[in-house]
Structures are given as C-alpha cells and as structure tokens.
Write a protein that holds these residues in place. Structure first.
Motif, mmCIF file in Angstrom:
data_model
loop_
_atom_site.group_PDB
_atom_site.id
_atom_site.type_symbol
_atom_site.label_atom_id
_atom_site.label_comp_id
_atom_site.label_asym_id
_atom_site.label_seq_id
_atom_site.Cartn_x
_atom_site.Cartn_y
_atom_site.Cartn_z
ATOM 1 N N ALA A 47 -21.745 -11.049 -46.104
ATOM 2 C CA ALA A 47 -22.366 -11.832 -45.157
ATOM 3 C C ALA A 47 -23.808 -11.602 -45.202
ATOM 4 O O ALA A 47 -24.581 -12.341 -44.967
ATOM 5 C CB ALA A 47 -21.634 -11.218 -43.716
ATOM 6 N N GLU A 48 -24.375 -10.617 -45.550
ATOM 7 C CA GLU A 48 -25.676 -10.236 -45.428
ATOM 8 C C GLU A 48 -26.475 -11.018 -46.412
ATOM 9 O O GLU A 48 -27.460 -11.642 -46.255
ATOM 10 C CB GLU A 48 -26.148 -8.767 -45.721
ATOM 11 C CG GLU A 48 -26.061 -7.881 -44.346
ATOM 12 C CD GLU A 48 -26.908 -8.347 -43.219
ATOM 13 O OE1 GLU A 48 -28.140 -8.076 -43.391
ATOM 14 O OE2 GLU A 48 -26.705 -8.977 -42.359
ATOM 15 N N ARG A 49 -25.849 -11.136 -47.823
ATOM 16 C CA ARG A 49 -26.163 -11.964 -48.783
ATOM 17 C C ARG A 49 -26.368 -13.459 -48.598
ATOM 18 O O ARG A 49 -27.440 -14.035 -48.820
ATOM 19 C CB ARG A 49 -25.605 -11.669 -50.130
ATOM 20 C CG ARG A 49 -26.025 -10.403 -50.779
ATOM 21 C CD ARG A 49 -25.232 -10.259 -52.061
ATOM 22 N NE ARG A 49 -25.360 -8.822 -52.682
ATOM 23 C CZ ARG A 49 -26.486 -8.251 -53.174
ATOM 24 N NH1 ARG A 49 -27.401 -8.794 -53.042
ATOM 25 N NH2 ARG A 49 -26.336 -7.036 -53.539
ATOM 26 N N GLU A 50 -25.315 -13.853 -47.693
ATOM 27 C CA GLU A 50 -25.279 -15.172 -47.268
ATOM 28 C C GLU A 50 -26.169 -15.474 -46.339
ATOM 29 O O GLU A 50 -27.036 -16.539 -46.255
ATOM 30 C CB GLU A 50 -24.008 -15.556 -46.797
ATOM 31 C CG GLU A 50 -23.036 -15.876 -47.829
ATOM 32 C CD GLU A 50 -21.500 -15.632 -47.510
ATOM 33 O OE1 GLU A 50 -21.274 -15.587 -45.995
ATOM 34 O OE2 GLU A 50 -20.562 -15.696 -48.020
ATOM 35 N N ARG A 51 -26.412 -14.542 -45.218
ATOM 36 C CA ARG A 51 -27.669 -14.724 -44.408
ATOM 37 C C ARG A 51 -28.851 -14.804 -45.097
ATOM 38 O O ARG A 51 -29.836 -15.747 -44.741
ATOM 39 C CB ARG A 51 -27.551 -13.768 -43.326
ATOM 40 C CG ARG A 51 -26.681 -13.946 -41.941
ATOM 41 C CD ARG A 51 -26.839 -13.053 -41.012
ATOM 42 N NE ARG A 51 -26.222 -11.377 -41.440
ATOM 43 C CZ ARG A 51 -25.129 -11.174 -41.247
ATOM 44 N NH1 ARG A 51 -24.444 -12.059 -40.409
ATOM 45 N NH2 ARG A 51 -24.801 -10.005 -41.234
ATOM 46 N N LEU A 52 -29.246 -13.771 -46.021
ATOM 47 C CA LEU A 52 -30.570 -13.782 -46.636
ATOM 48 C C LEU A 52 -30.696 -14.958 -47.510
ATOM 49 O O LEU A 52 -31.929 -15.506 -47.549
ATOM 50 C CB LEU A 52 -30.746 -12.562 -47.575
ATOM 51 C CG LEU A 52 -30.846 -11.421 -46.664
ATOM 52 C CD1 LEU A 52 -30.559 -10.128 -47.847
ATOM 53 C CD2 LEU A 52 -32.265 -10.990 -46.093
ATOM 54 N N SER A 53 -29.726 -15.628 -48.084
ATOM 55 C CA SER A 53 -30.054 -16.781 -48.838
ATOM 56 C C SER A 53 -30.263 -18.022 -47.798
ATOM 57 O O SER A 53 -31.029 -18.913 -48.548
ATOM 58 C CB SER A 53 -28.534 -16.998 -49.574
ATOM 59 O OG SER A 53 -28.634 -18.124 -50.410
ATOM 60 N N ALA A 54 -29.514 -18.187 -46.751
ATOM 61 C CA ALA A 54 -29.722 -19.104 -45.865
ATOM 62 C C ALA A 54 -31.280 -19.013 -45.423
ATOM 63 O O ALA A 54 -31.591 -20.163 -45.193
ATOM 64 C CB ALA A 54 -28.600 -19.069 -44.660
ATOM 65 N N TRP A 55 -31.719 -18.042 -45.279
ATOM 66 C CA TRP A 55 -33.161 -17.866 -44.887
ATOM 67 C C TRP A 55 -34.028 -18.065 -46.005
ATOM 68 O O TRP A 55 -35.135 -17.563 -45.868
ATOM 69 C CB TRP A 55 -33.483 -16.606 -44.166
ATOM 70 C CG TRP A 55 -32.575 -16.330 -42.824
ATOM 71 C CD1 TRP A 55 -31.815 -17.482 -42.132
ATOM 72 C CD2 TRP A 55 -32.057 -15.065 -42.358
ATOM 73 N NE1 TRP A 55 -31.522 -16.972 -40.897
ATOM 74 C CE2 TRP A 55 -31.541 -15.357 -40.873
ATOM 75 C CE3 TRP A 55 -32.523 -13.750 -42.673
ATOM 76 C CZ2 TRP A 55 -30.874 -14.563 -40.406
ATOM 77 C CZ3 TRP A 55 -32.113 -12.968 -41.646
ATOM 78 C CH2 TRP A 55 -31.399 -13.092 -40.647
ATOM 79 N N GLY A 56 -33.755 -18.397 -47.286
ATOM 80 C CA GLY A 56 -34.504 -18.599 -48.477
ATOM 81 C C GLY A 56 -35.118 -17.066 -48.832
ATOM 82 O O GLY A 56 -36.140 -16.857 -49.666
ATOM 83 N N ARG A 57 -34.460 -15.845 -48.478
ATOM 84 C CA ARG A 57 -35.018 -14.469 -48.789
ATOM 85 C C ARG A 57 -33.854 -13.829 -49.700
ATOM 86 O O ARG A 57 -33.511 -12.860 -49.693
ATOM 87 C CB ARG A 57 -35.025 -13.793 -47.534
ATOM 88 C CG ARG A 57 -36.121 -14.721 -46.732
ATOM 89 C CD ARG A 57 -36.441 -13.764 -45.636
ATOM 90 N NE ARG A 57 -37.452 -14.560 -44.699
ATOM 91 C CZ ARG A 57 -38.436 -14.137 -44.619
ATOM 92 N NH1 ARG A 57 -39.118 -13.026 -44.854
ATOM 93 N NH2 ARG A 57 -39.357 -15.002 -43.864
ATOM 94 N N GLN A 58 -33.081 -14.617 -50.595
ATOM 95 C CA GLN A 58 -32.278 -13.879 -51.493
ATOM 96 C C GLN A 58 -32.795 -13.041 -52.365
ATOM 97 O O GLN A 58 -31.756 -12.294 -53.035
ATOM 98 C CB GLN A 58 -31.328 -14.966 -52.445
ATOM 99 C CG GLN A 58 -32.409 -15.832 -53.170
ATOM 100 C CD GLN A 58 -32.699 -17.193 -52.532
ATOM 101 O OE1 GLN A 58 -32.786 -17.211 -51.162
ATOM 102 N NE2 GLN A 58 -33.197 -18.164 -53.150
#
Length: 189
Positions: A47-58
């Motif tokens: 879930a954290e990886r998905e959030r970071l990716s959605a924010w462009g911070r993968q």
C-alpha cells in the motif's frame, strides 16, 4: 486453521487496530503500558509503494507502520475463558507480526471475502462474515467500530449469545474491558 465448532469455550474475536493498537491516540504519547513498534507487513509495504508511486515518489522507501502494543495483553487474553481468533484486516499478518509481540501462539483468522467498504445501513462490513464464521457458537468481539446496528443485526441473525464490545481506539484495551469479558464469559458458561 480448522475451526473446532464442538469446543465448549466461546470465541473471542480480536481486532488489532483500535483494541490492541490504540492508533487513534497517535501522534501523542504512547498510553501507559504500551510500547511503540515500527512494523512492515507485506500488505502495508504494498500500500505504501502504491501511495508513493501515485505521488510520483516511487524512488522513496516505504515507511514502516507505527503500532502501539501492550506486551502484557497476550497473557491477559490467553487467561480469559475463550478461544481466541483474529477478526482484523491484518488477516494472517496478525499471526506473523502481532502474536509474537504479545506472546500469543498463531490464532485462527477470519479470512474476509467481502470488500472492505463503508457501512451499509449502519452495519460494519465485518459483521455478517463474523457471524457466519462463528457458526452459531457463542462469541465476544472486541472492535473499535461496533455499533448498535451491528448489535441489532447479530441479535437477529445469530442463535447463540454474543457480546459486541466497543474499545476506544485512543486508549486500547483497558482493565475494565478485560473485566467486561470475564463477567460476560462467567454469565454464559
């Protein structure tokens, strides 16, 4: 795990976040008796990886989940006249991450088939599946989301005795919660 519906003790269904992890009290001081942990269950990491990716911070690493637990609660729960089972969105991760910190063995775990959603008509999405899993056996349920709608639904759809016990998610389990469980078990044995 296989459910032994022939056993005499009632079930005690345990939610993690709220009753065992008083997350609603964060970021204030950890309640007395609780310890702070930083856990990285696979579902949280995903879930954290998905959030970071959605924010462009993968490129950033996921931050572990802050969890407050009282290590004495494992022994207190185990001493109650109940069969313990997880009724939490943590699922089997509760056995991997929470049980060891509380000194509990692996517990049966309700596997939710219903999507996690908002209350339908005031009913918590867990309630029908928990009642089905109990299969008519007596049970108590510790959760920070139970409401009068859940109590009414259980009364109408469950043949055995049931206690739906609200736990304040800012405080977590307290001595009066354990006493309420003992009294209920004594009156239904």
């Amino acid at each position: 795990m296989t459910v032994d519906v022939g056993a005499e003790l009632p079930w005690l269904f345990l939610d993690v976040d709220g009753p065992l992890n008083p997350f609603a009290g964060m970021p204030h001081d950890c309640p007395p008796g609780y310890r702070s942990y930083r856990l990285m269950p696979p579902s949280w990491e995903k879930a954290e990886r998905e959030r970071l990716s959605a924010w462009g911070r993968q490129q950033l690493a996921p931050v572990p989940l802050p969890v407050w637990l009282n290590p004495t609660h494992g022994a207190l729960l185990a001493a109650l006249p109940f069969r313990l089972a997880w009724a939490s969105t943590w699922g089997e991760e509760a056995n991997a991450f929470i049980s060891p910190l509380l000194g509990l063995p692996p517990l049966p775990c309700i596997e939710w088939s219903a999507p996690r959603r908002a209350r339908a008509g005031g009913l918590l999405w867990k309630t029908p599946e928990l009642v089905a899993w109990a299969g008519g056996c007596s049970f108590a349920w510790l959760d920070d989301e139970v409401s009068d709608a859940d109590r009414a639904w259980v009364t109408e759809h469950h043949a055995g005795p049931a206690l739906l016990h609200y736990v304040n998610p800012q405080l977590g389990l307290q001595s009066d919660d354990f006493e309420a469980l003992r009294q209920w078990a004594d009156s239904h044995s």
